[in-house]
Design an enzyme around this catalytic site. Structure first.
Site: not given
Ligand code: GLU
Length: 444
Positions: A90, A111, A114, A126, A165-166, A209, A240, A376
């Site tokens: 994810k 990630q 996190k 990612k 998204g990112d 976020t 965002n 998410s």
């Molecule tokens: N891009 C965001 C992050 O850095 C969200 C990733 C997601 O929602 O999967 O965590």
């Protein structure tokens, strides 16, 4: 040589041309020393650190598309499936000219921890491309997204890997990608998050976020006998994360006086007008110069500079390595009390250490910006049960998740004798869950 040092040396040798990835690995491994050293032989025998620093799979592909002049353009697409010990991969898709393997690897690595901190069953991944959506027409963006998904769809799925998204990937891009996935695979499933509300998106995902960043900041302040009320806040970025961080900070009674984009920054002593900022960035996709044109109280400056503005709290919400040692010195000299990262790794290691050494409360991105990916995961749950929850329901779950993350990282830091070091707390707490799952699943 200690096991941690051995692995740092190995990772440096194998990834010499990837400075951001090395930075992320060093930050994590250095704070894991206390944990690893307590059971060094076991971890060394299992090669746990070598395994966690090596992506399970790296996908790199050609993305050809046709621009509005009929010219064929070629970009490079990436998806790095880093670790699936605790759930399907994810993580977001970054569309920005700076994207390369090292950038995606650093983001994928962050990630893992996190996602673990959210307490939800999601692994780390990612992706993205060096495509720049800036200045492109909607048709060009659609052409790129469709081509990108034509390859990516072979590697993802609701139970395999769920991108989102990112930077550069917002609702528009997710929509085009979702449409193409459905068309090729013939499956209507929650393969992406951050979707529009009419086709499986979750309420509060857009805000998550930024709101999450403020929920954890508020909890930290509360636990230090303080509140957000009346605080002056400096924010970088105007995307965002920044927009909804500013909105929530204002709702909490603080005043945000700055924001920035890739060309300049705004100082608005009356407090940033979020509705105006949204109109400029989300609707017109324009520059911040438009903000000052509409708002006489504000000043526009070229280049970077938000960290020189006197504040109580600083929230870097733009991109990696945007808060450097000299910025950290300015923040400390100006009496800043707290820095919480809305972006991924916006503060350099040197700047982080300086802030911590000078008594600034500091929460790193993998904890502070986890609200986005956590929501998410809530979107994934809603897609699986084919239901949608109300805004209040999602928002209250998000708040609880952020409060839990704060206490989890605070407790981990205390347990290992590092009280108040939330960077170490986040890395340790995030790591322990993933490590346990990896050990349970054997050598894989
Ligand atoms: N891009 C965001 C992050 O850095 C969200 C990733 C997601 O929602 O999967 O965590």
């Amino acid at each position: 040589m200690s096991y941690v040092d051995e692995v740092i040396e190995l990772v440096e040798k194998k990834n010499a041309s990837e400075p951001e990835f090395l930075q992320a690995v060093k930050e994590v491994l250095n704070s894991l020393r206390v944990v690893i050293e307590a059971d060094e032989e076991k971890y060394r025998k299992e090669a746990l650190l070598e395994r966690i620093c090596e992506p399970e799979r790296q996908i790199k592909f050609r993305v050809p598309w046709v621009d509005d002049k009929g010219q064929v353009q070629v970009n490079t697409g990436y998806r790095i499936q880093f670790n699936s010990a605790i759930g399907p991969y994810k993580g977001g898709l970054r569309l920005h000219p700076s994207v390369n393997t090292g950038i995606i690897k650093f983001l994928g690595f962050e990630q893992i921890f996190k996602n673990s901190l959210t307490g939800l069953p999601i692994g780390g991944g990612k992706g993205g491309s060096d495509f720049d959506p800036k200045g492109k027409s909607d048709r060009e963006v659609m052409a790129f997204c469709q081509s990108f998904m034509t390859e990516l769809c072979k590697h993802i799925g609701a139970d395999t890997d769920v991108p989102a998204g990112d930077i550069g990937t917002g609702a528009r891009e997710i929509g085009y990608m979702f449409g193409q996935y459905k068309r090729i695979k013939g499956v209507y499933e929650g393969v992406l998050t951050g979707k529009g509300l009419t086709y499986g998106g979750s309420l509060a995902r857009t805000e998550a976020t930024g709101y999450g960043l403020l929920y954890i900041t508020e909890e930290m302040m509360k636990c230090h006998g303080d509140t957000m009320e009346g605080k002056t806040v400096v924010v970088s970025g105007a995307g965002n994360v920044a927009i909804y961080a500013i909105q929530k900070a204002h709702q909490m009674g603080a005043k945000v006086v700055t924001c920035s984009d890739s060309t300049g920054w705004v100082y608005d002593p009356d407090g940033i007008d979020v509705e105006l900022l949204k109109e400029i960035k989300e609707v017109k996709r324009a520059r911040l110069t438009e903000y000052v044109a509409a708002r006489p109280s504000a000043q526009y400056h070229e280049g970077r500079g938000v960290w020189q503005v006197k504040c109580d709290i600083a929230l870097p919400c733009a991109t990696q390595n945007e808060l450097l040692i000299d910025d950290a010195k300015l923040l400390v000299a100006n009496g800043c009390k707290a820095v919480c990262e809305g972006a991924n790794m916006p503060t350099t290691i040197e700047a982080t250490e300086y802030l911590q050494a000078n008594g600034v409360l500091f929460i790193c991105g993998k904890a502070a910006n986890a609200g986005g990916v956590a929501t998410s995961a809530l979107e994934m749950s809603q897609n699986s049960e084919r239901l949608s929850w109300t805004f209040e329901e999602v928002d209250s779950k998000l708040k609880q998740i952020m409060v839990n993350i704060y206490h989890n990282i605070d407790d981990a830091a205390k347990k290992y004798g590092l009280e108040g070091n939330y960077v170490a707390g986040a890395n340790i707490a995030g790591f322990l869950k993933v490590a346990e799952a990896m050990e349970a699943q054997g050598v894989c």
